[in-house]
Write a protein that holds these residues in place. Structure first.
Motif, PDB file in Angstrom:
ATOM      1  N   GLN A 199      42.287  40.475  61.673  1.00  0.00           N
ATOM      2  CA  GLN A 199      42.996  39.524  61.295  1.00  0.00           C
ATOM      3  C   GLN A 199      43.907  39.882  60.099  1.00  0.00           C
ATOM      4  O   GLN A 199      44.988  39.406  59.857  1.00  0.00           O
ATOM      5  N   ALA A 200      43.189  40.673  58.861  1.00  0.00           N
ATOM      6  CA  ALA A 200      44.036  40.727  57.665  1.00  0.00           C
ATOM      7  C   ALA A 200      45.078  42.062  58.084  1.00  0.00           C
ATOM      8  O   ALA A 200      46.167  41.675  57.509  1.00  0.00           O
ATOM      9  N   GLN A 201      44.820  42.782  59.246  1.00  0.00           N
ATOM     10  CA  GLN A 201      45.974  43.956  59.221  1.00  0.00           C
ATOM     11  C   GLN A 201      46.925  42.968  60.145  1.00  0.00           C
ATOM     12  O   GLN A 201      48.322  43.299  59.922  1.00  0.00           O
TER      13      GLN A 201
ATOM     14  N   LYS B 172      53.675  40.339  57.135  1.00  0.00           N
ATOM     15  CA  LYS B 172      54.183  40.536  55.743  1.00  0.00           C
ATOM     16  C   LYS B 172      53.552  39.207  54.677  1.00  0.00           C
ATOM     17  O   LYS B 172      54.232  38.656  53.977  1.00  0.00           O
ATOM     18  N   ASN B 173      52.335  39.076  55.042  1.00  0.00           N
ATOM     19  CA  ASN B 173      51.679  37.917  54.494  1.00  0.00           C
ATOM     20  C   ASN B 173      50.390  38.602  53.830  1.00  0.00           C
ATOM     21  O   ASN B 173      49.244  38.304  54.200  1.00  0.00           O
ATOM     22  N   PRO B 174      50.659  39.313  52.717  1.00  0.00           N
ATOM     23  CA  PRO B 174      49.238  39.912  51.982  1.00  0.00           C
ATOM     24  C   PRO B 174      48.363  39.038  51.491  1.00  0.00           C
ATOM     25  O   PRO B 174      47.204  39.182  51.471  1.00  0.00           O
ATOM     26  N   THR B 175      49.003  37.824  50.936  1.00  0.00           N
ATOM     27  CA  THR B 175      47.956  36.864  50.442  1.00  0.00           C
ATOM     28  C   THR B 175      46.760  36.440  51.609  1.00  0.00           C
ATOM     29  O   THR B 175      45.631  36.198  51.319  1.00  0.00           O
ATOM     30  N   ALA B 176      47.278  36.048  52.750  1.00  0.00           N
ATOM     31  CA  ALA B 176      46.514  35.589  53.887  1.00  0.00           C
ATOM     32  C   ALA B 176      45.715  36.977  54.408  1.00  0.00           C
ATOM     33  O   ALA B 176      44.377  36.630  54.541  1.00  0.00           O
ATOM     34  N   ALA B 177      46.280  38.070  54.097  1.00  0.00           N
ATOM     35  CA  ALA B 177      45.416  39.311  54.459  1.00  0.00           C
ATOM     36  C   ALA B 177      44.137  39.336  53.750  1.00  0.00           C
ATOM     37  O   ALA B 177      42.973  39.508  53.901  1.00  0.00           O
ATOM     38  N   VAL B 178      44.071  39.260  52.187  1.00  0.00           N
ATOM     39  CA  VAL B 178      43.106  39.057  51.485  1.00  0.00           C
ATOM     40  C   VAL B 178      42.334  38.107  51.577  1.00  0.00           C
ATOM     41  O   VAL B 178      41.106  38.278  51.551  1.00  0.00           O
TER      42      VAL B 178
ATOM     43  N   ASP C 239      41.823  36.809  54.460  1.00  0.00           N
ATOM     44  CA  ASP C 239      41.046  36.962  55.658  1.00  0.00           C
ATOM     45  C   ASP C 239      39.729  37.746  55.577  1.00  0.00           C
ATOM     46  O   ASP C 239      38.872  37.813  56.253  1.00  0.00           O
ATOM     47  N   LEU C 240      39.868  38.693  54.409  1.00  0.00           N
ATOM     48  CA  LEU C 240      38.780  39.762  54.156  1.00  0.00           C
ATOM     49  C   LEU C 240      37.677  39.099  53.218  1.00  0.00           C
ATOM     50  O   LEU C 240      36.772  39.874  52.818  1.00  0.00           O
TER      51      LEU C 240
ATOM     52  N   TYR D 282      36.659  50.132  57.142  1.00  0.00           N
ATOM     53  CA  TYR D 282      37.895  49.588  57.388  1.00  0.00           C
ATOM     54  C   TYR D 282      38.359  48.508  56.550  1.00  0.00           C
ATOM     55  O   TYR D 282      39.362  48.278  56.252  1.00  0.00           O
ATOM     56  N   PRO D 283      37.566  47.523  56.261  1.00  0.00           N
ATOM     57  CA  PRO D 283      37.834  46.274  55.527  1.00  0.00           C
ATOM     58  C   PRO D 283      38.375  46.687  54.359  1.00  0.00           C
ATOM     59  O   PRO D 283      39.272  46.118  53.794  1.00  0.00           O
ATOM     60  N   THR D 284      37.551  47.539  53.648  1.00  0.00           N
ATOM     61  CA  THR D 284      37.867  48.052  52.206  1.00  0.00           C
ATOM     62  C   THR D 284      39.142  48.411  52.359  1.00  0.00           C
ATOM     63  O   THR D 284      40.213  48.405  51.501  1.00  0.00           O
ATOM     64  N   TYR D 285      39.564  49.506  53.344  1.00  0.00           N
ATOM     65  CA  TYR D 285      40.918  50.133  53.394  1.00  0.00           C
ATOM     66  C   TYR D 285      42.099  49.146  53.473  1.00  0.00           C
ATOM     67  O   TYR D 285      42.944  49.152  52.731  1.00  0.00           O
ATOM     68  N   VAL D 286      41.857  48.283  54.487  1.00  0.00           N
ATOM     69  CA  VAL D 286      42.874  47.171  54.722  1.00  0.00           C
ATOM     70  C   VAL D 286      42.888  46.327  53.561  1.00  0.00           C
ATOM     71  O   VAL D 286      44.050  45.803  53.245  1.00  0.00           O
ATOM     72  N   ARG D 287      42.001  46.015  52.746  1.00  0.00           N
ATOM     73  CA  ARG D 287      41.909  45.166  51.889  1.00  0.00           C
ATOM     74  C   ARG D 287      42.930  45.848  50.435  1.00  0.00           C
ATOM     75  O   ARG D 287      43.790  45.234  49.913  1.00  0.00           O
ATOM     76  N   GLY D 288      42.778  47.343  50.358  1.00  0.00           N
ATOM     77  CA  GLY D 288      43.695  48.097  49.597  1.00  0.00           C
ATOM     78  C   GLY D 288      44.905  47.762  49.980  1.00  0.00           C
ATOM     79  O   GLY D 288      45.827  47.774  49.042  1.00  0.00           O
TER      80      GLY D 288
END
Length: 332
Positions: free
Chosen positions: A193-195, A201-207, A209-210, A232-238
């Motif tokens: 979901q974060a990806q 283009k919604n990084p706030t929602a990505a953070v 989601d994680l 994977y969650p750590t990488y996507v959060r980065g």
């Protein structure tokens, strides 16, 4: 009272020690098991990981020799594929993945072959080859369309390749079928979901989601991969923090991957986390002033050097490598 330990006991002990990174204890555990006439491919996965982490090519070859000709040969080929990809040798990695998949099918392990396809799809996506990523993820689902493991890996691959429709469909199905599964609800679905949020283009929602995928959960073992976890969650959060312009927070996430090499092994996240650290510090240099900006630039240059040294003989046509070289040149 005499206590008899079975292979599973030693499997767990070796993997836990590997994750915690007292690597001598891993060797000691495996040697003790083998002295008791216990041996299996899990031990040799761990020994391969130790050889990889120690840059010991002779020991890597020794483990590959053990896998050759056995039913578990597909696992050895998949490990070799991941190692080649880790160094940017994408052409070799593709060929080894094909061999791993073919070997898995011959051994009546279609699910393994499909997982290999899906992991290859992820690295194609993050390396910048979206079309190849979608094709490989599609092939994975053709082999075993109802496997939870394959659907999880493939959904993340589709999301990373920008195929939001396929990723969302798979994620919805996984969520409905696994409403109480901790790994699914706290690791896989948050990462997917974060990806997808990053695709929009919604990084706030990505953070956001994680939020479910935080320590210690994010460091937990995934049962259907050779290594313990690719984080994977750590990488996507980065990536989400990078997209949000939060360089310091992004650097922390990517560094976390590098600090847990006993969990990540030769996963593509371990290689690209180096580039993530470089980009995070370059962002800090851009958004800071004075000595802070200078210090961040120095850290960024060092991290770019680290990544480019790792990929010094990588395939030159990989898009992410071209991007990294251009970013490094601009920073100098």
């Amino acid at each position: 009272m005499r206590v008899e330990f079975d292979t599973n006991f030693y499997d767990n002990l070796a993997n836990y020690a590997l994750a915690l990174q007292p690597f001598d204890e891993v060797r000691q555990t495996i040697h003790e098991a083998q002295a008791r006439k216990l041996d299996n491919f899990v031990f040799h996965n761990a020994l391969y990981a130790l050889a990889f982490l120690g840059s010991d090519s002779a020991a890597i070859a020794e483990q590959q020799k053990w896998f050759a000709g056995k039913p578990e040969e597909n696992s050895g080929l998949a490990l070799a594929s991941d190692t080649e990809a880790y160094g940017g040798h994408l052409g070799k990695a593709r060929e080894l993945t094909k061999r791993a998949v073919d070997s898995a099918i011959r051994a009546d392990s279609k699910e393994n072959g499909a997982i290999f396809h899906a992991i290859a799809a992820q690295r194609e996506a993050v390396f910048g080859n979206a079309a190849e990523a979608r094709q490989s993820a599609t092939e994975a689902l053709k082999l075993t369309p109802t496997s939870q493991a394959v659907q999880s890996e493939a959904a993340l691959a589709f999301a990373m390749a920008g195929d939001t429709a396929r990723a969302e469909s798979l994620a919805q199905d996984l969520g409905k079928r696994n409403p109480l599964a901790t790994q699914m609800q706290s690791l896989w679905l948050p990462a997917i979901q974060a990806q997808l949020a990053l695709d929009r283009k919604n990084p706030t929602a990505a953070v956001n989601d994680l939020q479910a995928a935080t320590p210690p959960l994010e460091l937990g073992q995934i049962s259907f991969v050779a290594n313990i976890s690719c984080l994977y969650p750590t990488y996507v959060r980065g990536e989400a923090y990078l997209a949000a312009g939060q360089g310091s927070a992004a650097a922390t996430e990517f560094q976390k991957i590098l600090d847990h090499s006993g969990i990540v092994w030769n996963c593509w996240t371990g290689a690209l986390a180096r580039l993530g650290v470089a980009r995070a510090n370059a962002l800090q240099a851009k958004t800071s002033q004075g000595p802070d900006a200078d210090a961040a630039r120095v850290r960024a240059l060092a991290a770019y050097n680290d990544f480019l040294a790792l990929w010094k003989d990588a395939d030159s046509d990989i898009p992410v490598l071209k991007e990294a070289k251009a970013e490094y040149a601009k920073l100098q």
